[in-house]
Design a protein around this motif. Structure first.
Motif, mmCIF file in Angstrom:
data_model
loop_
_atom_site.group_PDB
_atom_site.id
_atom_site.type_symbol
_atom_site.label_atom_id
_atom_site.label_comp_id
_atom_site.label_asym_id
_atom_site.label_seq_id
_atom_site.Cartn_x
_atom_site.Cartn_y
_atom_site.Cartn_z
ATOM 1 N N ARG A 123 34.246 27.508 40.702
ATOM 2 C CA ARG A 123 32.941 27.498 41.334
ATOM 3 C C ARG A 123 31.893 28.096 40.403
ATOM 4 O O ARG A 123 32.184 29.029 39.631
ATOM 5 N N LYS A 124 30.683 27.570 40.448
ATOM 6 C CA LYS A 124 29.602 28.159 39.677
ATOM 7 C C LYS A 124 29.458 29.634 40.045
ATOM 8 O O LYS A 124 29.515 30.002 41.209
ATOM 9 N N ASN A 125 29.306 30.477 39.043
ATOM 10 C CA ASN A 125 29.204 31.935 39.192
ATOM 11 C C ASN A 125 30.537 32.600 39.532
ATOM 12 O O ASN A 125 30.564 33.789 39.878
ATOM 13 N N ALA A 126 31.645 31.865 39.420
ATOM 14 C CA ALA A 126 32.958 32.469 39.663
ATOM 15 C C ALA A 126 33.184 33.617 38.688
ATOM 16 O O ALA A 126 32.917 33.507 37.496
ATOM 17 N N ASP A 127 33.709 34.719 39.205
ATOM 18 C CA ASP A 127 33.908 35.905 38.373
ATOM 19 C C ASP A 127 35.011 36.767 38.973
ATOM 20 O O ASP A 127 35.152 36.855 40.192
ATOM 21 N N HIS A 128 35.801 37.359 38.102
ATOM 22 C CA HIS A 128 36.853 38.280 38.524
ATOM 23 C C HIS A 128 37.389 38.967 37.271
ATOM 24 O O HIS A 128 37.391 38.366 36.187
ATOM 25 N N PRO A 129 37.864 40.217 37.382
ATOM 26 C CA PRO A 129 38.444 40.887 36.211
ATOM 27 C C PRO A 129 39.544 40.086 35.536
ATOM 28 O O PRO A 129 39.703 40.163 34.312
ATOM 29 N N MET A 130 40.279 39.290 36.310
ATOM 30 C CA MET A 130 41.344 38.480 35.723
ATOM 31 C C MET A 130 40.776 37.444 34.766
ATOM 32 O O MET A 130 41.306 37.234 33.667
ATOM 33 N N LEU A 131 39.692 36.778 35.151
ATOM 34 C CA LEU A 131 39.075 35.793 34.270
ATOM 35 C C LEU A 131 38.490 36.463 33.030
ATOM 36 O O LEU A 131 38.569 35.934 31.924
ATOM 37 N N ARG A 132 37.902 37.630 33.223
ATOM 38 C CA ARG A 132 37.304 38.342 32.091
ATOM 39 C C ARG A 132 38.373 38.792 31.092
ATOM 40 O O ARG A 132 38.100 38.921 29.905
ATOM 41 N N ALA A 133 39.577 39.053 31.580
ATOM 42 C CA ALA A 133 40.637 39.577 30.717
ATOM 43 C C ALA A 133 41.377 38.489 29.954
ATOM 44 O O ALA A 133 42.149 38.798 29.044
ATOM 45 N N LEU A 134 41.146 37.222 30.308
ATOM 46 C CA LEU A 134 41.863 36.152 29.629
ATOM 47 C C LEU A 134 41.515 36.123 28.141
ATOM 48 O O LEU A 134 40.355 36.284 27.764
ATOM 49 N N PRO A 135 42.494 35.900 27.288
ATOM 50 C CA PRO A 135 42.219 35.785 25.850
ATOM 51 C C PRO A 135 41.548 34.452 25.541
ATOM 52 O O PRO A 135 41.387 33.603 26.421
ATOM 53 N N ASP A 136 41.183 34.252 24.279
ATOM 54 C CA ASP A 136 40.534 33.000 23.886
ATOM 55 C C ASP A 136 41.463 31.807 24.042
ATOM 56 O O ASP A 136 40.996 30.674 24.220
ATOM 57 N N TYR A 137 42.757 32.032 23.967
ATOM 58 C CA TYR A 137 43.706 30.941 24.205
ATOM 59 C C TYR A 137 45.039 31.514 24.650
ATOM 60 O O TYR A 137 45.372 32.670 24.353
ATOM 61 N N GLN A 194 46.021 42.382 26.443
ATOM 62 C CA GLN A 194 44.765 42.705 27.114
ATOM 63 C C GLN A 194 44.825 42.482 28.624
ATOM 64 O O GLN A 194 43.980 42.958 29.367
ATOM 65 N N MET A 195 45.861 41.739 29.076
ATOM 66 C CA MET A 195 46.010 41.498 30.502
ATOM 67 C C MET A 195 47.029 42.427 31.150
ATOM 68 O O MET A 195 47.192 42.432 32.369
ATOM 69 N N GLU A 196 47.708 43.206 30.328
ATOM 70 C CA GLU A 196 48.768 44.076 30.843
ATOM 71 C C GLU A 196 48.277 45.059 31.903
ATOM 72 O O GLU A 196 48.968 45.263 32.920
ATOM 73 N N PRO A 197 47.092 45.698 31.725
ATOM 74 C CA PRO A 197 46.639 46.612 32.784
ATOM 75 C C PRO A 197 46.511 45.939 34.152
ATOM 76 O O PRO A 197 46.821 46.561 35.175
ATOM 77 N N LEU A 198 46.065 44.670 34.175
ATOM 78 C CA LEU A 198 45.962 43.965 35.450
ATOM 79 C C LEU A 198 47.328 43.803 36.102
ATOM 80 O O LEU A 198 47.476 43.980 37.318
ATOM 81 N N LEU A 199 48.327 43.432 35.296
ATOM 82 C CA LEU A 199 49.680 43.314 35.836
ATOM 83 C C LEU A 199 50.129 44.635 36.427
ATOM 84 O O LEU A 199 50.669 44.687 37.539
ATOM 85 N N LEU A 200 49.887 45.713 35.697
ATOM 86 C CA LEU A 200 50.257 47.032 36.201
ATOM 87 C C LEU A 200 49.484 47.354 37.477
ATOM 88 O O LEU A 200 50.021 47.978 38.397
ATOM 89 N N GLY A 201 48.213 46.928 37.516
ATOM 90 C CA GLY A 201 47.409 47.168 38.718
ATOM 91 C C GLY A 201 47.944 46.432 39.922
ATOM 92 O O GLY A 201 48.051 46.987 41.015
ATOM 93 N N PHE A 202 48.302 45.142 39.734
ATOM 94 C CA PHE A 202 48.861 44.360 40.831
ATOM 95 C C PHE A 202 50.175 44.964 41.327
ATOM 96 O O PHE A 202 50.486 44.914 42.520
ATOM 97 N N GLY A 243 40.213 52.310 38.276
ATOM 98 C CA GLY A 243 39.340 51.925 37.178
ATOM 99 C C GLY A 243 40.088 51.689 35.888
ATOM 100 O O GLY A 243 39.772 50.776 35.117
ATOM 101 N N GLU A 244 41.104 52.499 35.632
ATOM 102 C CA GLU A 244 41.899 52.370 34.414
ATOM 103 C C GLU A 244 42.630 51.040 34.361
ATOM 104 O O GLU A 244 42.702 50.395 33.306
ATOM 105 N N LEU A 245 43.175 50.604 35.499
ATOM 106 C CA LEU A 245 43.988 49.392 35.525
ATOM 107 C C LEU A 245 43.173 48.120 35.758
ATOM 108 O O LEU A 245 43.469 47.075 35.157
ATOM 109 N N ILE A 246 42.164 48.193 36.605
ATOM 110 C CA ILE A 246 41.421 46.993 36.982
ATOM 111 C C ILE A 246 40.181 46.790 36.118
ATOM 112 O O ILE A 246 39.650 45.690 36.007
ATOM 113 N N GLY A 247 39.717 47.849 35.489
ATOM 114 C CA GLY A 247 38.577 47.715 34.602
ATOM 115 C C GLY A 247 37.242 47.956 35.261
ATOM 116 O O GLY A 247 36.196 47.832 34.612
ATOM 117 N N GLN A 248 37.231 48.299 36.530
ATOM 118 C CA GLN A 248 36.026 48.683 37.249
ATOM 119 C C GLN A 248 36.445 49.498 38.462
ATOM 120 O O GLN A 248 37.596 49.442 38.901
#
Length: 308
Positions: A123-137, A194-202, A243-248
């Motif tokens: 969706r236009k304006n879609a945003d989430h820490p998971m999307l921000r944490a994705l690498p370039d590939y 770079q996505m490891e903190p999210l996994l730990l957060g989940f 904040g440490e795990l999710i980035g906000q």
């Protein structure tokens, strides 16, 4: 509750296929930027060299898949190249009408490269820490697939369906590709630093529980104190850990998530702006309008009008 599925449903993940290829060397193409999308290329036969900005070059073999999450430009070729013609030019040269196989070259069935290429949109304006944490590939090789039988089977089904002529095969592939994206995200969260903190957060017993509460009940009047109490932590320790795990921070996360839910409701339902405000936890339509306009630069009423 599967938080990942809730995130992708709310962000409106949609898969689309733009071609399958039959490329005979020498060949090369520059894929243009596609904002708000994630592109993928799956090698069915032959080899494909992918060149990303910054001269990052990698060679894909049969069964390999690359996902380029932010839709950045890149080159596909039969070997390392410094430049390549734009995709639009290649399509014009071969008079491709968008149907069937994109054939470039002499059609050598022995030495050709077959790819399945597609993209995912949000969706236009879609945003989430998971999307921000994705690498370039994200690169998935055959050996990595072997360790993930579910993903491997999905990719095999996509390949079989894409090269069949059955009625509805394109629709099947689009749906399968959306499941593929989810599995790639799961794998990426587990394997990308770079996505490891999210996994730990989940997975964290406290932060994960808090995320589940926020996703199940986004309209509840949560505070850092009430969330900390629910998960059995002190306020300060919980806020620091989240904040440490999710980035906000938890309240920042909640505020952003409520607005993502609001976008979904405005796009997909006929309920009033006042009802959207209530369902997303705002005390008044005015407070909702201020938050929405502050984030997206347009009032919710005008946003909905622009969708029509």
């Amino acid at each position: 509750m599967d938080i990942l599925n809730d995130i992708l449903d709310t962000l409106d993940l949609n898969g689309a296929l733009y071609f399958r290829t039959d490329f005979s060397g020498p060949w090369s193409v520059t894929v243009p930027v596609l904002e708000g999308a994630a592109r993928f290329h799956l090698v069915v036969q032959g080899q494909c060299t992918v060149t990303l900005p910054g001269n990052r070059v990698m060679t894909l073999n049969p069964g390999d898949l690359i996902l380029i999450p932010r839709g950045q430009t890149h080159m596909l070729s039969d070997g390392p190249v410094e430049n390549a013609p734009p995709l639009e030019t290649v399509l014009e040269q071969v008079e491709y009408d968008g149907e069937g196989v994109l054939v470039v070259g002499d059609g050598d069935q022995v030495a050709n490269t077959q790819l399945i290429c597609g993209h995912f949109t949000f969706r236009k304006n879609a945003d989430h820490p998971m999307l921000r944490a994705l690498p370039d590939y994200l690169l998935t090789t055959s050996s990595m697939r072997a360790q993930n039988p579910w993903l491997d089977e999905i990719l095999r089904l996509i390949s079989r369906q894409m090269f069949s002529e059955h009625v509805g095969s394109d629709a099947s592939v689009r749906r399968l590709s959306e499941v593929m994206f989810i599995e790639l995200l799961r794998m990426g969260i587990e394997e990308q630093e770079q996505m490891e903190p999210l996994l730990l957060g989940f997975q964290d017993p406290h932060v994960g529980q808090a995320l589940e509460l926020l996703h199940k009940q986004p309209s509840s009047p949560w505070t850092v104190q009430s969330l900390a109490r629910e998960v059995g932590m002190s306020r300060s320790s919980f806020a620091d850990r989240f904040g440490e795990l999710i980035g906000q921070g938890p309240m920042s996360y909640l505020s952003d998530w409520r607005l993502q839910k609001a976008l979904s409701l405005l796009d997909e339902s006929n309920i009033t702006v006042q009802q959207v405000a209530a369902q997303t936890g705002y005390q008044s339509p005015a407070a909702f309008t201020r938050a929405f306009a502050g984030k997206f630069g347009v009032a919710p009423t005008k946003y909905r009008q622009e969708l029509i």
